[in-house]
Write an enzyme that holds these catalytic residues in place. Sequence first.
Site, short mmCIF file in Angstrom:
data_model
loop_
_atom_site.label_atom_id
_atom_site.label_comp_id
_atom_site.label_asym_id
_atom_site.label_seq_id
_atom_site.Cartn_x
_atom_site.Cartn_y
_atom_site.Cartn_z
N LYS A 22 -0.52 19.43 -10.91
CA LYS A 22 0.66 20.20 -11.30
C LYS A 22 1.48 20.41 -10.05
CE LYS A 22 3.13 22.45 -14.30
NZ LYS A 22 3.59 21.87 -15.56
N SER B 83 2.29 16.51 -13.62
CA SER B 83 3.26 17.28 -14.39
C SER B 83 3.98 18.23 -13.46
CB SER B 83 2.56 18.08 -15.50
OG SER B 83 1.93 17.24 -16.43
N ALA C 278 6.19 9.41 -15.83
CA ALA C 278 5.11 8.68 -15.14
C ALA C 278 5.58 7.96 -13.89
CB ALA C 278 4.47 7.68 -16.11
N GLN D 125 3.05 6.45 -11.59
CA GLN D 125 1.79 6.67 -12.30
C GLN D 125 1.62 5.53 -13.29
OE1 GLN D 125 2.03 11.07 -13.52
NE2 GLN D 125 3.93 10.63 -12.43
#
Length: 370
Positions: free
Chosen positions: A164, A234, A353, A356
Amino acid sequence: MKAQDVGVWCVPCRGPADLSGVQALAEAGELDPRDIVAVMGKTEGNGCVNDHTRDFATMAWQHYLSSHLQCTPAEVEARVSLVMSGGTEGVLSPHFTVITRRFIVGAPAADDKRLVVGVAQTRTFLPEEIGRRAQIEATAEAVRGAMRDAGIEDPADVHFVQIKCPLLTSDRMADAAGRGAAPVTQDTYASMGFSRGASALGVAVALGELPADTVHDGLVLADGAPWSGRASVSAGIELENNVVIVLGEAAGAVSAFRIGHAVMKDAVDAQSVRTMFRESFGLDPERDADEVARRLVNLLAKAEASPDGRVRGARHTMLNDSDINATRHARAAVGGVLGALVGRTRLYVSGGAEHQGPPGGGPVAAILHI
């Protein structure tokens, strides 16, 4: 010798502050709140800058755990990693993934590697550090720290790194300007992508997916930049540092769970997930649907609208919708694909993303009971 025993529960909720399911598990003696080390929540907000369901859920957990940990609500986050991801579009169902850990002395070692968890946090970032080299390097160090906390020595044993990270608000940008510093962007929404991207590259450095000496400020969101196959990040308004959760496997653990991972090449790549189930768990989601339903705790995935505007050669319109953000479309799409594959909708699918997985795709991991 102490053996790590990790427990995982996927608990439904009626809203961001509804912890009745967790309370019921605690009252039944199935979990001890004092053993909780991490919570990954999916809340029903928009997942954008003004999604305060994340903050609402975090506050609810802080107040619930403070009484069990005998500390103030503000002190809880130093002891428990709380990661709230907004957005349950489409068929996705709001829930909390609750992770506990205890160390057992004298427990007989398992014959195979089992699930372990490690947590860490970075320092607080200055606004001008977000989305730049400083965030990459600090994240890499925190991931290494979480690996040590998990007892993982080989990066190959890391299957999923949940982070996070903060975003830039107008107040934070004004603070930077007042000190003569320039943030990476003046757009609060765009700052989410920069922060996620830098954090993901930090994971890539820590896991050996990216050489540390290639890191520089301009790497984040650059075309053709590298990506991590195990990072899930996130961004949120509720924090100013990075919270890191490493999920992997280690010999000697006595957990009743295992974890496997794969990388979806695009939003409809169910085949990679099927292959992961076969190779990691010896299961086929279609042939062994009942056993998958019985053993699956949660499926963790990243979702992204392909930046080139196409999925397998066909044009998509997610990037051109002025009413609904592309990250929301992507969560709904990937949630539908994965839900159909495993036959359930209480899944942790996170949007955005950057770095990612490959562009338009993303990492995915499954946690199953032994």
